[in-house]
Design an enzyme around this catalytic site. Sequence first.
Site, PDB file in Angstrom:
ATOM      1  N   ARG A   4       0.859  -1.196   0.000  1.00  0.00           N
ATOM      2  CA  ARG A   4       0.000   0.000   0.000  1.00  0.00           C
ATOM      3  C   ARG A   4       0.888   1.236   0.000  1.00  0.00           C
ATOM      4  NH1 ARG A   4      -1.520   1.682   4.616  1.00  0.00           N
ATOM      5  NH2 ARG A   4      -2.226  -0.314   5.402  1.00  0.00           N
ATOM      6  N   TYR A  16     -16.658  17.953 -14.704  1.00  0.00           N
ATOM      7  CA  TYR A  16     -16.976  16.516 -14.803  1.00  0.00           C
ATOM      8  C   TYR A  16     -18.012  16.163 -13.720  1.00  0.00           C
ATOM      9  CZ  TYR A  16     -16.361  11.474 -14.480  1.00  0.00           C
ATOM     10  OH  TYR A  16     -16.581  10.125 -14.415  1.00  0.00           O
ATOM     11  N   ASP A  39      -7.706  19.492 -14.001  1.00  0.00           N
ATOM     12  CA  ASP A  39      -8.038  18.129 -14.415  1.00  0.00           C
ATOM     13  C   ASP A  39      -7.697  18.056 -15.901  1.00  0.00           C
ATOM     14  OD1 ASP A  39      -9.218  15.817 -15.364  1.00  0.00           O
ATOM     15  OD2 ASP A  39     -11.000  15.984 -14.108  1.00  0.00           O
ATOM     16  N   LYS A  97      -8.672   7.153 -19.153  1.00  0.00           N
ATOM     17  CA  LYS A  97      -9.005   7.726 -20.457  1.00  0.00           C
ATOM     18  C   LYS A  97      -7.783   7.701 -21.381  1.00  0.00           C
ATOM     19  CE  LYS A  97     -12.760   8.353 -18.097  1.00  0.00           C
ATOM     20  NZ  LYS A  97     -13.053   9.594 -17.397  1.00  0.00           N
TER      21      LYS A  97
END
Length: 375
Positions: free
Chosen positions: A46, A98, A171, A196
């Site tokens: 982690r 978004y 973003d 994306k």
Amino acid sequence: MEFETKAIHSGQEPEPAYGSVNVPIYQTSTYAQEAVGKHKGYEYARTGNPTRTALETALAALEEGFGAVCFSSGMAAESTFFYLLQPGDHVIVPDDVYGGTYRLVSRVLAPAMGIEFDTVDLTDLDAVEKAIREETRVVWVESPTNPLLKIVDIAAVADLAHEAGAWCVVDNTFASPYLQQPVKLGADAVVHSSTKYLGGHSDVVGGAVVTTAAEMQERLAFLQNAAGAVPGPQDVFLVLRGLKTLAVRMDAHCRNAGIVAEFLSGHPRVKRVYYPGLPGHPGHELAGRQMRGFGGMVSFETETEEEALEVCGRTELFYLAESLGGVESLIEHPGRMTHASVAGSPLEVPPTLVRLSVGIEHPDDLVEDLTRALR
Ligand SMILES: *Cc1c(COP(=O)(O)O)cnc(C)c1O
């Protein structure tokens, strides 16, 4: 080193044990130590994983940032970033941000963390200046925006944010670092949904924050470990693999989107086309200055909602699906699909709108598919 070279080499040197030219997928949750506290830089997966480190190094290089921190999704990147804020802090988000970001801010951060927010049209710099207040900590920017492809002057918004002591966070999912580098325009952090264009093959969900200073990098690395929304090694490998071809894919996306936008502009059943590459687009000149190309996203309106829905159902090569940025072309109806959750909010989109993620197939085939669908 130029972008295309960094995309293939940054953080991705051949692995020392056997010379593998690809970064291995370190599929492990922990690392054997020689003695207590004596290890090779990794203790628990982690906290750190070498495959993830490679992607973070590559992304920082491509965005020209200080460092990067990767997450299990774009939303995980965003929500962890917002842990940098305190109750009472104020955030400005674009009026067509978004939808997932709007949902996070309005339905999670506001009620659970006491974050205040306003939605503002960031193309209106006077409105941005008016909306900034003493408590403003973040001005969140998207450019081009989703799904209306508005272009925001990132350098001007960053200046306004900095005058008020706030961060400008971009973003950069729609542009990718190949087309636009917000850090060079003054952004303090860059956020990505690597689902994306970075991944580029519709086979992985991931996210990242690129930082510009040691303090934010250290704090985000702490939060990545403390909050725990880390990506798995297979997923970061897929994004690394995608990055290698980002430049050539983006060039092909831009070329095809330009051809599709031109075709739609001349079509009698199309009422309006949204693409920053068209000379009539209000952000055309700004996009020309701020971006290397105009991107692969194109939106258009038909006369009626019924026609928009019909077109979405009739294409064959353009798959009817949410998401974007993959090699294959996608079509969708934002009002009923990606933007259904913002109906009735300031972010509501026209029901006659259709959004295309133009892929890298041959443009003649894409135009033929749309010709058939618009019959
Ligand atoms: C998809 C997307 C996100 C969210 O990313 P996920 O990987 O789906 O969590 C954030 N911003 C933009 C602009 C996006 O397109």
